[in-house]
Scaffold this motif. Sequence first.
Motif, PDB file in Angstrom:
ATOM      1  N   ASN A  40      40.072  51.550  40.005  1.00  0.00           N
ATOM      2  CA  ASN A  40      40.482  50.156  39.963  1.00  0.00           C
ATOM      3  C   ASN A  40      41.535  49.854  41.030  1.00  0.00           C
ATOM      4  OD1 ASN A  40      38.850  49.396  37.730  1.00  0.00           O
ATOM      5  ND2 ASN A  40      40.314  50.339  36.345  1.00  0.00           N
ATOM      6  N   ILE A  41      41.425  48.668  41.626  1.00  0.00           N
ATOM      7  CA  ILE A  41      42.390  48.210  42.625  1.00  0.00           C
ATOM      8  C   ILE A  41      42.822  46.798  42.244  1.00  0.00           C
ATOM      9  CG2 ILE A  41      42.863  47.900  45.072  1.00  0.00           C
ATOM     10  CD1 ILE A  41      40.258  49.405  45.655  1.00  0.00           C
ATOM     11  N   LEU A  42      44.128  46.572  42.144  1.00  0.00           N
ATOM     12  CA  LEU A  42      44.669  45.256  41.829  1.00  0.00           C
ATOM     13  C   LEU A  42      45.191  44.625  43.119  1.00  0.00           C
ATOM     14  CD1 LEU A  42      45.508  43.087  39.754  1.00  0.00           C
ATOM     15  CD2 LEU A  42      47.660  44.333  39.467  1.00  0.00           C
ATOM     16  N   VAL A  43      44.776  43.392  43.391  1.00  0.00           N
ATOM     17  CA  VAL A  43      45.147  42.690  44.619  1.00  0.00           C
ATOM     18  C   VAL A  43      45.842  41.377  44.260  1.00  0.00           C
ATOM     19  CG1 VAL A  43      44.251  41.537  46.682  1.00  0.00           C
ATOM     20  CG2 VAL A  43      43.272  43.711  45.954  1.00  0.00           C
ATOM     21  N   TYR A  44      46.902  41.057  44.991  1.00  0.00           N
ATOM     22  CA  TYR A  44      47.608  39.791  44.821  1.00  0.00           C
ATOM     23  C   TYR A  44      47.312  38.890  46.021  1.00  0.00           C
ATOM     24  CZ  TYR A  44      50.231  42.493  41.367  1.00  0.00           C
ATOM     25  OH  TYR A  44      50.580  43.277  40.291  1.00  0.00           O
ATOM     26  N   THR A  61      45.626  36.909  41.302  1.00  0.00           N
ATOM     27  CA  THR A  61      45.385  38.336  41.068  1.00  0.00           C
ATOM     28  C   THR A  61      43.885  38.582  40.996  1.00  0.00           C
ATOM     29  OG1 THR A  61      45.516  38.097  38.654  1.00  0.00           O
ATOM     30  CG2 THR A  61      47.552  38.691  39.807  1.00  0.00           C
ATOM     31  N   ALA A  62      43.453  39.721  41.522  1.00  0.00           N
ATOM     32  CA  ALA A  62      42.032  40.085  41.482  1.00  0.00           C
ATOM     33  C   ALA A  62      41.902  41.572  41.210  1.00  0.00           C
ATOM     34  CB  ALA A  62      41.352  39.735  42.806  1.00  0.00           C
ATOM     35  N   ASN A  63      40.988  41.935  40.328  1.00  0.00           N
ATOM     36  CA  ASN A  63      40.705  43.335  40.012  1.00  0.00           C
ATOM     37  C   ASN A  63      39.400  43.747  40.686  1.00  0.00           C
ATOM     38  OD1 ASN A  63      42.790  44.342  38.075  1.00  0.00           O
ATOM     39  ND2 ASN A  63      42.146  42.528  36.943  1.00  0.00           N
ATOM     40  N   PHE A  64      39.481  44.819  41.464  1.00  0.00           N
ATOM     41  CA  PHE A  64      38.302  45.378  42.129  1.00  0.00           C
ATOM     42  C   PHE A  64      38.006  46.760  41.555  1.00  0.00           C
ATOM     43  CE2 PHE A  64      39.748  42.291  45.199  1.00  0.00           C
ATOM     44  CZ  PHE A  64      38.588  41.811  45.784  1.00  0.00           C
ATOM     45  N   GLU A  65      36.740  47.133  41.616  1.00  0.00           N
ATOM     46  CA  GLU A  65      36.315  48.467  41.201  1.00  0.00           C
ATOM     47  C   GLU A  65      35.665  49.157  42.380  1.00  0.00           C
ATOM     48  OE1 GLU A  65      32.901  50.143  38.316  1.00  0.00           O
ATOM     49  OE2 GLU A  65      34.424  48.944  37.282  1.00  0.00           O
ATOM     50  N   ALA A 102      33.339  52.306  51.863  1.00  0.00           N
ATOM     51  CA  ALA A 102      32.552  52.199  50.631  1.00  0.00           C
ATOM     52  C   ALA A 102      32.560  50.762  50.119  1.00  0.00           C
ATOM     53  CB  ALA A 102      33.108  53.135  49.568  1.00  0.00           C
ATOM     54  N   SER A 103      31.507  50.408  49.413  1.00  0.00           N
ATOM     55  CA  SER A 103      31.420  49.092  48.796  1.00  0.00           C
ATOM     56  C   SER A 103      32.394  48.998  47.614  1.00  0.00           C
ATOM     57  CB  SER A 103      29.988  48.849  48.305  1.00  0.00           C
ATOM     58  OG  SER A 103      29.901  47.656  47.557  1.00  0.00           O
ATOM     59  N   VAL A 104      32.937  47.795  47.392  1.00  0.00           N
ATOM     60  CA  VAL A 104      33.787  47.555  46.230  1.00  0.00           C
ATOM     61  C   VAL A 104      33.235  46.356  45.468  1.00  0.00           C
ATOM     62  CG1 VAL A 104      35.868  48.529  47.270  1.00  0.00           C
ATOM     63  CG2 VAL A 104      35.393  46.089  47.527  1.00  0.00           C
ATOM     64  N   MET A 105      33.590  46.270  44.193  1.00  0.00           N
ATOM     65  CA  MET A 105      33.089  45.168  43.367  1.00  0.00           C
ATOM     66  C   MET A 105      34.265  44.366  42.807  1.00  0.00           C
ATOM     67  SD  MET A 105      30.924  45.251  39.805  1.00  0.00           S
ATOM     68  CE  MET A 105      32.386  45.634  38.850  1.00  0.00           C
ATOM     69  N   LEU A 106      34.240  43.056  43.045  1.00  0.00           N
ATOM     70  CA  LEU A 106      35.226  42.179  42.424  1.00  0.00           C
ATOM     71  C   LEU A 106      34.851  42.018  40.963  1.00  0.00           C
ATOM     72  CD1 LEU A 106      37.560  40.114  42.484  1.00  0.00           C
ATOM     73  CD2 LEU A 106      35.896  38.386  43.169  1.00  0.00           C
ATOM     74  N   ASP A 107      35.744  42.424  40.073  1.00  0.00           N
ATOM     75  CA  ASP A 107      35.469  42.396  38.637  1.00  0.00           C
ATOM     76  C   ASP A 107      35.945  41.099  37.997  1.00  0.00           C
ATOM     77  OD1 ASP A 107      34.451  43.590  36.302  1.00  0.00           O
ATOM     78  OD2 ASP A 107      36.459  44.184  35.684  1.00  0.00           O
ATOM     79  N   ASP A 108      37.146  40.660  38.343  1.00  0.00           N
ATOM     80  CA  ASP A 108      37.646  39.382  37.839  1.00  0.00           C
ATOM     81  C   ASP A 108      38.739  38.866  38.763  1.00  0.00           C
ATOM     82  OD1 ASP A 108      40.421  40.135  36.700  1.00  0.00           O
ATOM     83  OD2 ASP A 108      39.094  41.587  35.748  1.00  0.00           O
ATOM     84  N   LEU A 109      39.022  37.561  38.646  1.00  0.00           N
ATOM     85  CA  LEU A 109      39.966  36.904  39.546  1.00  0.00           C
ATOM     86  C   LEU A 109      40.635  35.762  38.801  1.00  0.00           C
ATOM     87  CD1 LEU A 109      39.352  36.011  43.239  1.00  0.00           C
ATOM     88  CD2 LEU A 109      39.862  34.169  41.662  1.00  0.00           C
ATOM     89  N   LYS A 110      41.926  35.546  39.087  1.00  0.00           N
ATOM     90  CA  LYS A 110      42.675  34.503  38.406  1.00  0.00           C
ATOM     91  C   LYS A 110      43.683  33.893  39.365  1.00  0.00           C
ATOM     92  CE  LYS A 110      45.782  33.846  34.414  1.00  0.00           C
ATOM     93  NZ  LYS A 110      46.452  34.526  33.267  1.00  0.00           N
ATOM     94  N   PHE A 111      43.866  32.556  39.302  1.00  0.00           N
ATOM     95  CA  PHE A 111      44.881  31.918  40.138  1.00  0.00           C
ATOM     96  C   PHE A 111      45.273  30.568  39.530  1.00  0.00           C
ATOM     97  CE2 PHE A 111      40.761  30.632  41.849  1.00  0.00           C
ATOM     98  CZ  PHE A 111      40.889  29.263  42.055  1.00  0.00           C
ATOM     99  N   THR A 112      46.419  30.063  39.984  1.00  0.00           N
ATOM    100  CA  THR A 112      46.933  28.769  39.539  1.00  0.00           C
ATOM    101  C   THR A 112      46.798  27.764  40.676  1.00  0.00           C
ATOM    102  OG1 THR A 112      48.505  29.774  38.012  1.00  0.00           O
ATOM    103  CG2 THR A 112      48.983  27.535  38.717  1.00  0.00           C
ATOM    104  N   VAL A 113      46.368  26.548  40.351  1.00  0.00           N
ATOM    105  CA  VAL A 113      46.235  25.469  41.327  1.00  0.00           C
ATOM    106  C   VAL A 113      47.463  24.578  41.251  1.00  0.00           C
ATOM    107  CG1 VAL A 113      44.872  23.464  42.044  1.00  0.00           C
ATOM    108  CG2 VAL A 113      43.720  25.497  41.141  1.00  0.00           C
TER     109      VAL A 113
END
Length: 203
Positions: A191-195, A181-185, A90-101
């Motif tokens: 919801n799926i949380l990915v590191y 961290t990234a939140n997918f729907e 199934a298709s998933v949608m990236l809802d938001d993403l955050k990271f430190t440089v």
Amino acid sequence: MKKLITVVIAAMFFLISAAASLAATGAGKAKPPSPKKDAPAKVEALKPPVIKLDRVEIGSYWGYYFDAPNRRGAPLVLAFVFSIENPNKASVMLDDLKFTVAFEDFEVNTVMYYDDNHVPGLATDYLRIYVVQDAFIMNGLLLVTSGHRLLEMNVKSTELLEKWWKGVEDFNFPISVRNGTANFEGPGGKNILVYFEGVFPGK
């Protein structure tokens, strides 16, 4: 004539009796079982997408300068390119993403991305995020968060900035993505949380 009437009456009686017998036999039979309804299809558990730092590119570059009296410093625009692999049908949608440089071992920026991005099933998508670094702002950040380390290293923050700005053309120092961290729907709003994390250039 009487014989003929008798034969006709007997025949009619036989037909009526046979019809009644058949009706009684049919009434005693059980109705055939109704066809079973198909069981609902099982919903596959969603697997977390896999995010990797594919590469870092220079988006815009103006060389290095640092003008403390006028509170100005050289900008540097970097493009962080991520691969996003969706292992689900199934298709998933990236809802938001955050990271430190981090440049070398110094954290210099935090990035937040909020645009929706759909990844088809069993496919790999690529996402490019532009990040603006500013030498003057980064200098203040280094002094606040890493001032003690700079004293121990006996190095000035502006010396590090010049080294990074001049060395980024050849990527001669590691640029890291940390605490990602990234939140997918997924289907049904699941919801799926990915590191994730990564370093460029790779070892």
